[in-house]
Design a protein around this motif. Structure first.
Motif, mmCIF file in Angstrom:
data_model
loop_
_atom_site.group_PDB
_atom_site.id
_atom_site.type_symbol
_atom_site.label_atom_id
_atom_site.label_comp_id
_atom_site.label_asym_id
_atom_site.label_seq_id
_atom_site.Cartn_x
_atom_site.Cartn_y
_atom_site.Cartn_z
ATOM 1 N N MET A 94 54.341 80.070 102.143
ATOM 2 C CA MET A 94 54.810 80.144 100.754
ATOM 3 C C MET A 94 56.126 79.431 100.521
ATOM 4 N N ASN A 132 49.086 80.487 98.240
ATOM 5 C CA ASN A 132 48.416 81.717 97.833
ATOM 6 C C ASN A 132 47.775 82.423 99.026
ATOM 7 N N LYS A 137 57.457 77.327 97.385
ATOM 8 C CA LYS A 137 56.616 77.581 96.209
ATOM 9 C C LYS A 137 57.067 78.787 95.411
ATOM 10 N N CYS A 161 50.486 84.287 100.773
ATOM 11 C CA CYS A 161 50.783 85.563 100.113
ATOM 12 C C CYS A 161 49.746 86.613 100.516
ATOM 13 N N LEU A 164 53.659 82.917 92.146
ATOM 14 C CA LEU A 164 52.617 81.974 92.554
ATOM 15 C C LEU A 164 51.496 81.874 91.528
#
Length: 430
Positions: free
Chosen positions: A423, A226, A426, A229, A347
């Motif tokens: 990321m 996260n 994921k 991101c 996510l």
């Protein structure tokens, strides 16, 4: 006949509800267009601000920083407030703050008041896009969510287009104060329309409490992906907004010794490219399997395009070349946002995408807010130490200053490469 009459009544009711849904969407979309205009308007007025308040590039950068800080401070509350109190109440408050802030900005007698007014505007503008996305999710079916989200993003770019050549021309003809008073009046008129168009908050939304959303936001911060991101979006937002919303027009005007109106043409092309990219590249993003790899490639491409704006290169190839580079940069920038939103949804899941959007935009606002004074100071110092630029005056920005801007933007792009790596693995559809 009774069955036919019932079907006709149902169709008529559905049509009315559909019309109201589009009317409601239009009022919030206009608010987002105004918010986007406010965000990128400094490039069209900062020369006037320098003249009227006797400040330099560092002062303008501080004003730009004030907007980003206000925008950032309201990002986490934006998602929480929209989920808890609904679109209508939040949007009306947002429109009121933005309009009053615009009027205060237009009437500000000194730089401190200008800073405070921009802070108020930013706090209002920060709520709009989150509310717009939620409105689309509530009022339109899943089959229309993608296209309506894309068009919603384009509504912001319309405001960005107005903030380039049209705003620069209006500022030249009527002055920046009159222009922002007019923007405030348009905002207030849109507020009245929204009050009648938007429906009250659905009763079912009361099941979600502030405490549960805050807990979800806090838990999301424990995941490295996260943060990746957030880094990706922050890098994109800070680089693109700094170039297109703060220093783009002054830079082009300096390169070719032209008026701000003429210099607005490449930035106008950038905004048009943004709109096209957000629709067509956004549609292509639905077919991308490896989102992390796509984000890295698009970041590298953005860095190459930014590097192509170095003063010696830009001056050698001319205004048409710069316009083409800005247009391409707009296409790339427009295509980046759908990719990041898609990563955010995977996510955080659809239930917590508001939290994810808030985390991303908060990180972006912090990054952009910290960067602006540093960029302004570095540009000023580089220009003062460059012998060739001393003729422009002590507070002016020359080739060395804009070369420093490009170099800093390239450094700010690096988290856009590191973020997708965090990321990786994921983003697989569950």
């Amino acid at each position: 006949m009774s069955m036919l009459g019932q079907q006709t009544a149902y169709a008529s009711t559905a049509s009315r509800l559909g019309d109201r849904a589009y009317w409601a969407w239009a009022t919030v979309a206009v608010a987002y267009a105004i918010a986007f205009l406010q965000r990128v308007s400094p490039q069209s007025v900062n020369l006037s601000l320098m003249h009227d308040f006797g400040t330099d590039a560092a002062g303008v950068a501080m004003l730009a920083s004030g907007y980003f800080w206000g925008y950032t401070l309201m990002q986490i509350p934006a998602g929480l407030l929209v989920d808890r109190y609904g679109v209508k109440r939040v949007v009306l408050a947002s429109m009121a703050a933005s309009s009053l802030g615009s009027a205060a900005f237009a009437l500000a007698p000194n730089l401190l008041d200008v800073f405070a007014a921009r802070l108020i505007v930013a706090c209002g503008d920060a709520l709009v896009f989150t509310a717009l996305l939620k409105l689309v999710a509530q009022n339109f079916s899943d089959e229309r969510f993608g296209i309506m989200s894309g068009i919603s993003q384009v509504s912001g770019y319309v405001g960005g287009v107005i903030a380039t050549t049209p705003l620069a021309a209006a500022v030249t003809g009527f002055g920046w104060r009159a222009c922002f008073l007019f923007i405030a009046a348009v905002g207030l008129a849109n507020l009245v329309a929204a009050k009648f168009a938007l429906k009250p908050n659905p009763v079912s939304s009361g099941n979600k409490t502030l405490k549960s959303v805050i807990c979800a936001a806090r838990q999301s911060l424990s995941h490295v992906a996260n943060w990746g991101c957030a880094m990706t979006f922050a890098s994109h937002f800070a680089v693109v907004t700094t170039l297109s919303g703060v220093w783009g027009i002054p830079m082009v005007a300096h390169f070719f010794d032209i008026s701000p109106i003429a210099a607005g043409t490449p930035l106008l092309a950038f905004m048009i490219g943004n709109a096209i990219g957000s629709i067509f590249l956004g549609h292509a993003a639905d077919r991308v399997a490896a989102l992390d790899a796509a984000l890295i490639r698009i970041c590298v491409l953005r860095m190459i395009l930014v590097a192509m704006l170095q003063p010696p290169i830009a001056k050698a190839f001319g205004l048409v070349y710069v316009t083409v580079v800005f247009t391409t940069l707009g296409l790339v920038a427009g295509g980046t946002v759908p990719l990041v939103l898609k990563c955010t949804k995977r996510l955080y899941t659809a239930d917590l995408i508001g939290v994810g959007a808030s985390v991303n935009t908060t990180a972006a606002g912090i990054f952009a807010g910290i960067a602006q004074p540093i960029i302004g100071f570095a540009m000023l110092v580089a220009s003062q130490f460059a012998v060739a630029d001393t003729a422009h005056g002590a507070g002016a920005i020359g080739d060395a200053g804009y070369g420093t801007l490009i170099a800093i933007l390239l450094l700010m792009s690096l988290p856009g490469i590191a973020g997708p790596l965090l990321m990786k693995g994921k983003l697989i559809v569950q």
